[in-house]
Design a protein around this motif. Structure first.
Motif, PDB file in Angstrom:
ATOM      1  N   PRO A   5      -7.993   2.177   5.967  1.00  0.00           N
ATOM      2  CA  PRO A   5      -7.786   3.615   5.731  1.00  0.00           C
ATOM      3  C   PRO A   5      -6.731   3.890   4.652  1.00  0.00           C
ATOM      4  O   PRO A   5      -6.884   4.827   3.859  1.00  0.00           O
ATOM      5  N   ALA A   6      -5.682   3.079   4.609  1.00  0.00           N
ATOM      6  CA  ALA A   6      -4.666   3.268   3.573  1.00  0.00           C
ATOM      7  C   ALA A   6      -5.252   2.985   2.192  1.00  0.00           C
ATOM      8  O   ALA A   6      -4.932   3.680   1.216  1.00  0.00           O
ATOM      9  N   LEU A   7      -6.130   1.966   2.115  1.00  0.00           N
ATOM     10  CA  LEU A   7      -6.824   1.684   0.851  1.00  0.00           C
ATOM     11  C   LEU A   7      -7.705   2.857   0.449  1.00  0.00           C
ATOM     12  O   LEU A   7      -7.767   3.214  -0.730  1.00  0.00           O
ATOM     13  N   ALA A   8      -8.387   3.429   1.421  1.00  0.00           N
ATOM     14  CA  ALA A   8      -9.266   4.564   1.143  1.00  0.00           C
ATOM     15  C   ALA A   8      -8.461   5.755   0.625  1.00  0.00           C
ATOM     16  O   ALA A   8      -8.969   6.535  -0.191  1.00  0.00           O
ATOM     17  N   GLN A   9      -7.227   5.901   1.048  1.00  0.00           N
ATOM     18  CA  GLN A   9      -6.373   6.997   0.571  1.00  0.00           C
ATOM     19  C   GLN A   9      -5.881   6.756  -0.851  1.00  0.00           C
ATOM     20  O   GLN A   9      -5.502   7.706  -1.544  1.00  0.00           O
ATOM     21  N   LEU A  10      -5.882   5.501  -1.291  1.00  0.00           N
ATOM     22  CA  LEU A  10      -5.425   5.212  -2.652  1.00  0.00           C
ATOM     23  C   LEU A  10      -6.398   5.746  -3.703  1.00  0.00           C
ATOM     24  O   LEU A  10      -5.975   6.175  -4.774  1.00  0.00           O
ATOM     25  N   LYS A  11      -7.683   5.725  -3.415  1.00  0.00           N
ATOM     26  CA  LYS A  11      -8.677   6.166  -4.401  1.00  0.00           C
ATOM     27  C   LYS A  11      -8.493   7.632  -4.774  1.00  0.00           C
ATOM     28  O   LYS A  11      -8.430   7.959  -5.969  1.00  0.00           O
ATOM     29  N   PRO A  12      -8.380   8.554  -3.812  1.00  0.00           N
ATOM     30  CA  PRO A  12      -8.118   9.948  -4.209  1.00  0.00           C
ATOM     31  C   PRO A  12      -6.767  10.127  -4.910  1.00  0.00           C
ATOM     32  O   PRO A  12      -6.641  10.946  -5.826  1.00  0.00           O
ATOM     33  N   ALA A  13      -5.766   9.354  -4.490  1.00  0.00           N
ATOM     34  CA  ALA A  13      -4.452   9.443  -5.139  1.00  0.00           C
ATOM     35  C   ALA A  13      -4.554   8.959  -6.584  1.00  0.00           C
ATOM     36  O   ALA A  13      -3.917   9.532  -7.484  1.00  0.00           O
ATOM     37  N   LEU A  14      -5.365   7.945  -6.843  1.00  0.00           N
ATOM     38  CA  LEU A  14      -5.578   7.437  -8.195  1.00  0.00           C
ATOM     39  C   LEU A  14      -6.304   8.477  -9.047  1.00  0.00           C
ATOM     40  O   LEU A  14      -5.925   8.723 -10.197  1.00  0.00           O
ATOM     41  N   VAL A  15      -7.319   9.119  -8.470  1.00  0.00           N
ATOM     42  CA  VAL A  15      -8.063  10.158  -9.206  1.00  0.00           C
ATOM     43  C   VAL A  15      -7.124  11.329  -9.517  1.00  0.00           C
ATOM     44  O   VAL A  15      -7.144  11.861 -10.654  1.00  0.00           O
ATOM     45  N   SER A  75      -7.278  -4.133  -2.737  1.00  0.00           N
ATOM     46  CA  SER A  75      -8.605  -4.049  -2.134  1.00  0.00           C
ATOM     47  C   SER A  75      -9.205  -5.450  -1.975  1.00  0.00           C
ATOM     48  O   SER A  75      -9.763  -5.794  -0.924  1.00  0.00           O
ATOM     49  N   GLY A  76      -9.096  -6.266  -3.003  1.00  0.00           N
ATOM     50  CA  GLY A  76      -9.590  -7.638  -2.930  1.00  0.00           C
ATOM     51  C   GLY A  76      -8.847  -8.473  -1.905  1.00  0.00           C
ATOM     52  O   GLY A  76      -9.449  -9.279  -1.189  1.00  0.00           O
ATOM     53  N   THR A  77      -7.552  -8.269  -1.808  1.00  0.00           N
ATOM     54  CA  THR A  77      -6.742  -9.014  -0.851  1.00  0.00           C
ATOM     55  C   THR A  77      -7.142  -8.681   0.577  1.00  0.00           C
ATOM     56  O   THR A  77      -7.236  -9.576   1.431  1.00  0.00           O
ATOM     57  N   VAL A  78      -7.399  -7.410   0.852  1.00  0.00           N
ATOM     58  CA  VAL A  78      -7.826  -6.999   2.194  1.00  0.00           C
ATOM     59  C   VAL A  78      -9.192  -7.611   2.508  1.00  0.00           C
ATOM     60  O   VAL A  78      -9.425  -8.109   3.612  1.00  0.00           O
ATOM     61  N   GLY A  79     -10.085  -7.630   1.535  1.00  0.00           N
ATOM     62  CA  GLY A  79     -11.397  -8.249   1.739  1.00  0.00           C
ATOM     63  C   GLY A  79     -11.293  -9.738   2.025  1.00  0.00           C
ATOM     64  O   GLY A  79     -11.966 -10.265   2.922  1.00  0.00           O
ATOM     65  N   LYS A  80     -10.440 -10.423   1.278  1.00  0.00           N
ATOM     66  CA  LYS A  80     -10.231 -11.857   1.506  1.00  0.00           C
ATOM     67  C   LYS A  80      -9.629 -12.102   2.887  1.00  0.00           C
ATOM     68  O   LYS A  80      -9.951 -13.083   3.552  1.00  0.00           O
ATOM     69  N   MET A  81      -8.760 -11.207   3.293  1.00  0.00           N
ATOM     70  CA  MET A  81      -8.103 -11.337   4.589  1.00  0.00           C
ATOM     71  C   MET A  81      -9.135 -11.287   5.719  1.00  0.00           C
ATOM     72  O   MET A  81      -9.080 -12.083   6.653  1.00  0.00           O
ATOM     73  N   LEU A 103       0.830  -1.211   0.000  1.00  0.00           N
ATOM     74  CA  LEU A 103       0.000   0.000   0.000  1.00  0.00           C
ATOM     75  C   LEU A 103       0.862   1.257   0.000  1.00  0.00           C
ATOM     76  O   LEU A 103       0.585   2.208  -0.739  1.00  0.00           O
ATOM     77  N   VAL A 104       1.905   1.250   0.813  1.00  0.00           N
ATOM     78  CA  VAL A 104       2.815   2.409   0.859  1.00  0.00           C
ATOM     79  C   VAL A 104       3.490   2.596  -0.493  1.00  0.00           C
ATOM     80  O   VAL A 104       3.579   3.721  -1.017  1.00  0.00           O
ATOM     81  N   GLN A 105       3.936   1.497  -1.100  1.00  0.00           N
ATOM     82  CA  GLN A 105       4.619   1.571  -2.392  1.00  0.00           C
ATOM     83  C   GLN A 105       3.690   2.061  -3.495  1.00  0.00           C
ATOM     84  O   GLN A 105       4.064   2.916  -4.303  1.00  0.00           O
ATOM     85  N   VAL A 106       2.459   1.529  -3.545  1.00  0.00           N
ATOM     86  CA  VAL A 106       1.514   1.922  -4.592  1.00  0.00           C
ATOM     87  C   VAL A 106       1.142   3.400  -4.441  1.00  0.00           C
ATOM     88  O   VAL A 106       1.055   4.128  -5.435  1.00  0.00           O
TER      89      VAL A 106
END
Length: 164
Positions: A147-157, A104-110, A77-80
């Motif tokens: 929360p780190a996953l949630a931060q990826l979405k704005p960074a992607l946009v 995101s899928g990996t966290v859900g599976k976890m 997550l930090v790297q992405v």
């Protein structure tokens, strides 16, 4: 009179059969004592690593694997996120977008895997620490990874906006 295998025998005949069987057994034992015993091959002793811990199995192995996955996901997550912030290439952006979806899928599976770990197989002494480990993993997923996953979405946009 005694009936033995469909034959009526007198007690004297039964005694004679017992005596014959006893003599046969004693002769066999005596013959076995006369023969030297077969040479036995030495039994090899397996080499044991003195400090090798016993491998974990079952629920404990699943918890250890989940802890390792948490570490890997956190570093990914930090790297992405760093890659998204530095991204200037649209082809790289697509790869990073796929990485976000996979994480995101990996966290859900976890989270699902944590619910499926059966701690009932453990003895009472091991069950309490195992529950604490599972709670710590769930807390890390909820308080750090999601929360780190949630931060990826704005960074992607933002990265898509820069590359548009």
């Amino acid at each position: 009179r005694v009936s033995l295998r469909g034959h009526d025998l007198d007690m004297s005949e039964v005694e004679k059969l017992k005596a014959a069987a006893r003599e046969k057994r004693l002769a066999k034992e005596a013959a076995a004592q006369d023969e030297p015993p077969p040479a036995l091959a030495p039994i090899p002793t397996p080499a044991v690593a003195p400090t090798a811990p016993a491998p974990q199995t079952g629920a404990l192995a699943q918890l250890s694997a989940a802890e390792e996955r948490c570490e890997k996901i956190a570093s990914d997550l930090v790297q992405v996120k760093a890659d998204l912030e530095a991204c200037t290439d649209s082809s790289m952006l697509e790869a990073l977008s796929k990485s976000c979806a996979q994480l995101s899928g990996t966290v859900g599976k976890m989270q699902g895997a944590m619910d499926e770990i059966d701690l009932g197989e453990l003895d009472d002494d091991a069950r309490i620490p195992a529950r604490q480990r599972r709670k710590a993993i769930n807390a890390r997923v909820e308080n750090e990874l999601e929360p780190a996953l949630a931060q990826l979405k704005p960074a992607l946009v933002a990265a898509r906006a820069r590359n548009a």
